[in-house]
Design an enzyme around this catalytic site. Structure first.
Site, short mmCIF file in Angstrom:
data_model
loop_
_atom_site.label_atom_id
_atom_site.label_comp_id
_atom_site.label_asym_id
_atom_site.label_seq_id
_atom_site.Cartn_x
_atom_site.Cartn_y
_atom_site.Cartn_z
N LYS A 53 0.84 -1.21 0.00
CA LYS A 53 0.00 0.00 0.00
C LYS A 53 0.87 1.26 0.00
O LYS A 53 0.64 2.21 -0.76
CB LYS A 53 -0.95 -0.02 1.22
CG LYS A 53 -2.08 -1.05 1.07
CD LYS A 53 -2.91 -1.23 2.34
CE LYS A 53 -3.92 -2.35 2.14
NZ LYS A 53 -4.74 -2.66 3.32
N GLN A 97 -4.66 -1.43 9.60
CA GLN A 97 -4.68 -2.76 8.99
C GLN A 97 -5.29 -3.78 9.95
O GLN A 97 -4.96 -3.82 11.14
CB GLN A 97 -3.25 -3.18 8.61
CG GLN A 97 -3.15 -4.46 7.83
CD GLN A 97 -3.74 -4.37 6.42
OE1 GLN A 97 -3.86 -3.30 5.84
NE2 GLN A 97 -4.12 -5.51 5.87
N ASP A 120 -10.90 3.20 3.99
CA ASP A 120 -11.27 1.78 3.91
C ASP A 120 -12.80 1.61 3.81
O ASP A 120 -13.28 0.54 3.41
CB ASP A 120 -10.81 1.04 5.17
CG ASP A 120 -9.57 0.19 4.95
OD1 ASP A 120 -9.38 -0.31 3.83
OD2 ASP A 120 -8.82 0.00 5.92
#
Ligand code: GUN
Length: 284
Positions: A53, A97, A120
């Site tokens: 990422k 995460q 997200d």
């Protein structure tokens, strides 16, 4: 004839070219897109994902920060860190995460992220908005799957779509996006009886179960679109999806490879969400 490949690498490249150009424009306006990625603990898969990422951010000209914390980090410290990033004007997207260590309540952490920075799309405000209307951000993996379908101009109105897996990250938002596009959607879960009965009826089959090769060719409808969200590592070190590619490719009309299908698209849509957050911020 084997299925045509839904190539997530090629489509990502195209979309990332557009993202790079738009990032340069918003950077010139003083709002260089900025993403903060937080990882707690030493899950090896998470380490790979977050590295990819951050690398992708660099390639499109974003500012990015990767913060790694020990598994023992306490929840209050993590919440305090998120509060600081919420107030940081150089950061437009915050990604924590998952999975987090068991002593940290993931829901509390996800709800602490400002919804305008929740790239997200996991905050309840965004999940709720996805269900009833326009969310600030669509979750990256389902968003990427929709882009793959869009790239082949798949006519979703009236199509039968089956989603195998009902997670908050993939299955549920995927079903919602397909429904909004006019598909008739079935969501299967680990208790579904006669799974093949459902999957064989699917014009579009999206599989996100985390079970290697669980969907075999005999469970797939002839000529259908098969989208495999799974990334599993086999004992021999090779990667495979939740779909048995070698049998399904002879039945499906279109199929995503693993790797090189959904994976790159997830990161691409994360970049898109971060870019859009920066573009919105630059208008204020
Ligand atoms: N863990 C597995 N997939 C994801 C994702 O898309 N976002 C985050 N934050 N964690 C994940």
């Amino acid at each position: 004839m084997p299925a045509q490949l839904l190539d997530g690498v090629a489509l990502s490249k195209k979309i990332r070219t557009e993202i790079t150009a738009r990032a340069a424009i918003v950077t010139a306006k003083g709002a260089r897109p900025g993403l903060a990625v937080i990882v707690v603990g030493d899950n090896p898969a998470s380490a790979v994902y977050v590295r990819n990422k951050v690398k992708a951010c660099e390639e499109v000209g974003f500012h990015s920060v990767l913060e790694r914390y020990e598994a023992e980090m306490n929840e209050e410290a993590l919440l305090a860190r998120i509060a600081t990033l919420n107030a940081d004007p150089a950061i437009h997207g915050i990604l924590v995460q998952l999975p987090l260590p068991a002593h940290i309540a993931s829901e509390r952490v996800l709800e602490a992220i400002a919804p305008q920075k929740d790239v997200d799309g996991f905050h309840v405000a965004n999940a709720g908005a996805l269900m009833v209307g326009a969310p600030e951000f669509k979750p990256c993996t389902p968003y990427g799957c929709m882009k793959l379908l869009e790239s082949i101009e798949y006519p979703l109105r009236g199509a039968r779509a089956v989603v195998v897996g009902a997670s908050n990250i993939v299955g549920k938002p995927m079903a919602m996006l397909l429904l909004q596009a006019g598909a008739t959607v079935t969501i299967c879960n680990s208790k579904t009886r006669d799974l093949a009965h459902h999957t064989k009826d699917a014009d579009v089959l999206v599989v996100a179960t985390g079970k290697p090769k669980m969907i075999t060719g005999d469970m797939v409808k002839s000529g259908s679109v098969v989208i495999d969200v799974g990334i599993n590592r086999l004992p021999d070190g090779k990667l495979c999806g939740d779909v048995d590619f070698d049998t399904a490719k002879y039945i499906a009309g279109w199929i995503t490879p693993v790797p090189g299908g959904v994976g790159p698209m997830t990161i691409t849509m994360l970049l898109m969400n971060t870019l859009e957050a920066a573009e919105k911020a630059s208008k204020h």
